[in-house]
Design a protein around this motif. Structure first.
Motif, short mmCIF file in Angstrom:
data_model
loop_
_atom_site.label_atom_id
_atom_site.label_comp_id
_atom_site.label_asym_id
_atom_site.label_seq_id
_atom_site.Cartn_x
_atom_site.Cartn_y
_atom_site.Cartn_z
N PHE A 121 0.84 -1.20 0.00
CA PHE A 121 0.00 0.00 0.00
C PHE A 121 0.87 1.25 0.00
N THR A 122 0.29 2.34 -0.45
CA THR A 122 0.92 3.66 -0.30
C THR A 122 -0.18 4.68 -0.05
N ASP A 123 0.11 5.96 -0.24
CA ASP A 123 -0.87 7.03 0.01
C ASP A 123 -1.14 7.79 -1.28
N SER A 124 -1.54 7.10 -2.31
CA SER A 124 -1.73 7.73 -3.61
C SER A 124 -2.97 8.61 -3.68
N GLU A 125 -3.92 8.42 -2.75
CA GLU A 125 -5.17 9.17 -2.81
C GLU A 125 -5.15 10.40 -1.90
N LEU A 161 11.88 5.15 -3.93
CA LEU A 161 10.56 5.54 -3.44
C LEU A 161 9.78 6.34 -4.48
N ASP A 162 10.45 7.29 -5.13
CA ASP A 162 9.75 8.12 -6.12
C ASP A 162 9.17 7.26 -7.24
N SER A 163 9.96 6.30 -7.70
CA SER A 163 9.49 5.42 -8.77
C SER A 163 8.32 4.57 -8.31
N VAL A 164 8.39 4.09 -7.08
CA VAL A 164 7.30 3.28 -6.53
C VAL A 164 6.02 4.10 -6.45
N ILE A 165 6.12 5.31 -5.89
CA ILE A 165 4.94 6.16 -5.72
C ILE A 165 4.35 6.55 -7.07
N ALA A 167 4.49 4.97 -9.85
CA ALA A 167 3.89 3.84 -10.56
C ALA A 167 2.69 3.24 -9.83
N ALA A 168 2.49 3.66 -8.57
CA ALA A 168 1.47 3.01 -7.73
C ALA A 168 0.07 3.12 -8.31
N GLN A 169 -0.31 4.31 -8.77
CA GLN A 169 -1.67 4.50 -9.26
C GLN A 169 -1.94 3.61 -10.46
N GLU A 170 -1.01 3.60 -11.40
CA GLU A 170 -1.19 2.76 -12.59
C GLU A 170 -1.20 1.28 -12.22
N LEU A 171 -0.28 0.88 -11.34
CA LEU A 171 -0.22 -0.52 -10.94
C LEU A 171 -1.50 -0.97 -10.26
N LYS A 172 -2.07 -0.08 -9.42
CA LYS A 172 -3.29 -0.43 -8.70
C LYS A 172 -4.43 -0.73 -9.67
#
Length: 369
Positions: A121-125, A161-165, A167-172
């Protein structure tokens, strides 16, 4: 030094062979989760500057509450990990610590795991508020290899971290769509069936019509997926694979396999003919097997009784047997740990082999231990 893929494969074999004897959360941590943190992600579990078990922070109204692991990178907390016993369903209702700790620490990544399945999980929203849905989900016993680069980004040596964050929205969303497609391929819903019926059927899409079309939609989807996998496999293997197949067909047509276990005949049998359907079935099995081993390790031996797919061309390492030459009945036989006899699965076409993908991969893993 072992690669990320090799470390995950080794851990998956350990999970497969020992998970039935693991009953508690603590045992799950020691047997599976700490090796994941150490061997896969590359953090030193014995260095408190990198990994802090039972991490405690001051959380309003919840003082003294602990999260199972906090992982530090460059002096600050980057990952929080909450653990459950192996086999337990991963339910966010039981992971309140992650939500609370996410808002009071510098961590931007939270992981919920039972040692086999991982939800990231992350805080994309909303900033500093953990999303309710994971952006990355993977199962070590059924790993989608396309996710390896995303797992790599969480490792100590490649932490980005920047790459993870980013890409998170698209990956989700892509991951969610893929899981929906997988569910629909296995068992098409009324809405999914209705979509196709509305485009190819002139009558009204009653429930009876939907029920009639459901197996047809499932079969068509399975055939399409199978064709795509085979095309990609052939392209990946190239001309060498085609030459290997041609040589294998010629060689196996001289092999007679009639009894249990596999026994090679002393003399060639001209009666054995390897059919296109058997080769298609073999390519499907190999496409499934590449999640565990290189494709060149998967071979076949054709015989009068069945078409056998083997690991390392070793008749003591059977992967699956294809019985495709019957006029009215086709079936496959899989091998399961602890069972003396193969398990029969009736099929309508070779595409149905995808239904026993788990058994195929588990059998291969058992041969590797």
């Amino acid at each position: 030094m072992a690669t990320l893929s090799e470390q995950i494969s080794a851990l998956a074999r350990k999970i497969e062979s020992t998970k039935d004897g693991i009953e508690t959360e603590e045992a799950t941590k020691n047997a599976f989760i700490m090796p994941f943190i150490s061997n896969v992600l590359g953090y030193d579990v014995f260095d408190p500057a990198e990994v802090v078990p039972e991490f405690t922070a001051d959380v309003a109204l919840k003082r003294g509450e602990k999260v199972d692991y906090a992982i530090f990178h460059d002096g600050s907390i980057q990952l929080l990990i909450e653990c459950k016993p192996i086999g337990s369903p991963l339910d966010l209702r039981h992971a309140g610590q992650l939500f609370r700790y996410f808002s009071v620490t510098s961590a931007r990544i939270a992981i919920l795991t039972n040692g086999q399945e991982y939800q990231v999980f992350t805080d994309s929203e909303l900033p500093n508020r953990m999303d309710e849905k994971p952006f990355l989900v993977f199962d070590l016993l059924d790993l989608d290899r396309s996710l390896l680069p995303e797992i790599q980004k969480l490792s100590k040596d490649a932490f980005d971290l920047d790459s993870v964050i980013n890409a998170a929205q698209e990956l989700k969303y892509v991951g969610g769509i893929r899981r929906l497609i997988a569910d629909e391929v296995k068992e098409p819903s009324d809405d999914w069936v209705r979509y196709f019926v509305s485009r190819i059927y002139d009558g009204k899409a009653t429930q009876r019509v939907l029920d009639q079309f459901r197996p047809l939609v499932a079969k068509a989807l399975g055939q399409y997926v199978g064709a795509q996998v085979n095309d990609r496999l052939k392209a990946a293997l190239g001309d060498d694979a085609n030459a290997e197949n041609d040589a294998s067909v010629a060689a196996r047509q001289q092999t007679k396999i009639e009894t249990e276990p596999l026994v090679e005949a002393d003399t060639p049998s001209p009666d054995i003919v390897t059919t296109d359907e058997e080769i298609d079935g073999f390519n499907i099995v190999r496409a499934i097997a590449v999640a565990e081993v290189p494709p060149e390790r998967v071979s076949f031996r054709d015989g009068k009784a069945y078409f056998a797919v083997l690991l390392d061309d070793n008749n003591r390492k059977p992967v699956i047997r294809l019985h495709l030459n019957g006029q009215n009945v086709k079936f496959v036989s899989t091998f399961e740990r602890g069972k003396d006899a193969p398990t029969r699965h009736d099929i309508e076409s070779v595409v149905d082999i995808y239904r026993v993908s788990d058994q195929i991969r588990q059998t291969i893993r058992s041969h590797l231990t």
